[in-house]
Design a protein around this motif. Sequence first.
Motif, PDB file in Angstrom:
ATOM      1  N   ARG A   1      21.628   4.901 -43.411  1.00 45.56           N
ATOM      2  CA  ARG A   1      22.647   5.490 -42.538  1.00 45.56           C
ATOM      3  C   ARG A   1      23.328   4.438 -41.664  1.00 45.56           C
ATOM      4  O   ARG A   1      24.382   4.700 -41.089  1.00 45.56           O
ATOM      5  CB  ARG A   1      22.016   6.578 -41.661  1.00 45.56           C
TER       6      ARG A   1
ATOM      7  N   PRO B   1      28.381   4.836 -49.255  1.00 39.78           N
ATOM      8  CA  PRO B   1      29.197   4.718 -48.042  1.00 39.78           C
ATOM      9  C   PRO B   1      30.681   4.830 -48.348  1.00 39.78           C
ATOM     10  O   PRO B   1      31.125   4.632 -49.493  1.00 39.78           O
ATOM     11  CB  PRO B   1      28.836   3.334 -47.499  1.00 39.78           C
ATOM     12  N   ASN B   2      31.450   5.145 -47.321  1.00 46.61           N
ATOM     13  CA  ASN B   2      32.900   5.184 -47.482  1.00 46.61           C
ATOM     14  C   ASN B   2      33.432   3.789 -47.803  1.00 46.61           C
ATOM     15  O   ASN B   2      32.943   2.785 -47.278  1.00 46.61           O
ATOM     16  CB  ASN B   2      33.571   5.693 -46.214  1.00 46.61           C
TER      17      ASN B   2
ATOM     18  N   GLY C   1      31.862   4.854 -36.953  1.00 47.77           N
ATOM     19  CA  GLY C   1      30.978   4.892 -38.113  1.00 47.77           C
ATOM     20  C   GLY C   1      29.655   5.479 -37.694  1.00 47.77           C
ATOM     21  O   GLY C   1      28.645   4.767 -37.588  1.00 47.77           O
TER      22      GLY C   1
ATOM     23  N   ARG D   1      30.148  10.262 -46.223  1.00 50.50           N
ATOM     24  CA  ARG D   1      29.634   9.461 -47.319  1.00 50.50           C
ATOM     25  C   ARG D   1      29.281  10.441 -48.434  1.00 50.50           C
ATOM     26  O   ARG D   1      28.941  11.608 -48.184  1.00 50.50           O
ATOM     27  CB  ARG D   1      28.399   8.653 -46.893  1.00 50.50           C
TER      28      ARG D   1
ATOM     29  N   VAL E   1      25.644   1.340 -40.842  1.00 46.54           N
ATOM     30  CA  VAL E   1      26.973   1.119 -41.416  1.00 46.54           C
ATOM     31  C   VAL E   1      27.321  -0.365 -41.402  1.00 46.54           C
ATOM     32  O   VAL E   1      27.012  -1.083 -40.451  1.00 46.54           O
ATOM     33  CB  VAL E   1      28.024   1.931 -40.621  1.00 46.54           C
TER      34      VAL E   1
ATOM     35  N   CYS F   1      33.707   8.388 -39.591  1.00 42.05           N
ATOM     36  CA  CYS F   1      33.529   8.036 -41.000  1.00 42.05           C
ATOM     37  C   CYS F   1      32.043   7.890 -41.319  1.00 42.05           C
ATOM     38  O   CYS F   1      31.211   7.807 -40.421  1.00 42.05           O
ATOM     39  CB  CYS F   1      34.243   6.721 -41.306  1.00 42.05           C
ATOM     40  N   ASP F   2      31.738   7.857 -42.610  1.00 38.59           N
ATOM     41  CA  ASP F   2      30.367   7.652 -43.076  1.00 38.59           C
ATOM     42  C   ASP F   2      29.399   8.702 -42.545  1.00 38.59           C
ATOM     43  O   ASP F   2      28.221   8.414 -42.318  1.00 38.59           O
ATOM     44  CB  ASP F   2      29.867   6.252 -42.710  1.00 38.59           C
TER      45      ASP F   2
END
Length: 413
Positions: A204, A349-350, A270, A311, A206, A288-289
Amino acid sequence: MGAGEQLSQFMLKYFRGRNFGYVFRFVLASPLALLIWLVIEIVNIFRPVYIVGLSYKGRITQYMAPMELHLRQANQTKKSYLMIFVMPVATPNEAVRTIYSRCALIIDSHYPKIIRSAFGMLSVLLKRRFMPQLLQHHLLWQLEPATELNKVEIEFGKNLMNDLGIPVGAEYVCLGVKEAAYYASITPESGFGQDLSHQAKDSRNVDITNYMLAATHLAGLGIYVVRVGSVVSAPLPKDRHPMIIDYASEARSELGDVVLGTNCSFFVCGVSGFWVFTSTKNIPILICDIFECGFPTDLLSQHRKSINILRRIGRKSNSQLVPFSEMAAGGQKWADDKVLASLGLEPIPNTPEEILDAVVEMNDWIDGKLELSDFDEELQTKFYNCYPPETRLEKNPLVRISPSFLRKYQDLL
């Protein structure tokens, strides 16, 4: 049932399974607990008392978000409440504590342990008696902020901007991601009441380099980007755009965290807890993510222009992506790497391009330039419908998934 009988039953339950040392400390603190209870009952006659116990885990969101939301709800009633926030361990940010202490009494490690123990003993009774029930979070996030900076803090912010090279009136965006180094720092010795160091190896966390494409795009538009974070894994590359500022590595302070987060145009997150500084001023967030499908339904900012992207989860056997409905069913359990591995799944991940697309949308939306088609709204509804009715995101209508992200992965809906 009388108060004395309630207390007797509570004490019997509280002592069950405890060792002698624990019981002895309890007995020592009991007279103080009874005195505190009496004082609170008397105060409540003249001024309503609200008591909120914070289950703190070393993260700023666990500290700030409940305080902000409870204070907003109390302010909405236009009554003079005495808000008491009880936390068993250290505050994560002294500047935040100072600001919120102007609105409430915060019982934490600044107080002797015996006082915190006394509140702990009374927690069940106090919660039943004085704990307010929160409205839906997305309604509270739309209310006016509960706090404001004073003149000294505002002046500090002006000086910080000057030191960072951000001209007066210039637009800037905060960028912060969930970092392994931060979780490695949360050990039993850090004073936060929990050991989170094992999360330093978690998927998790980033990689901030995935965000540099989007940061460079914003800088190219004349928007400063300020990298934030209390503990970061490494400085940003030296060859970055000059308008990308590595505040976290070069100039970080606790009050600086507050003033930066509360004055930016929006926050690119993130899954970092830093988003909460920005949310307290009703500023939009791009998250994000997100590692749990549906994660934004809890405490995260519900600003009407906030955007999220997730994600994805892939199957190791055939590299196929898992549908969003299956991710929603997995819920919080699928945030665990061991659970994913046992199911033959892996998190993805993104990409830098996905983050860039979402940043472009966020910036356009704030500027009033983002146009959403009927097809975009249809995809949004399909995403909501991936959830069972009791947890469906349409109950929190301000949560929006990036339109470009949904168009790209519409086959997962």
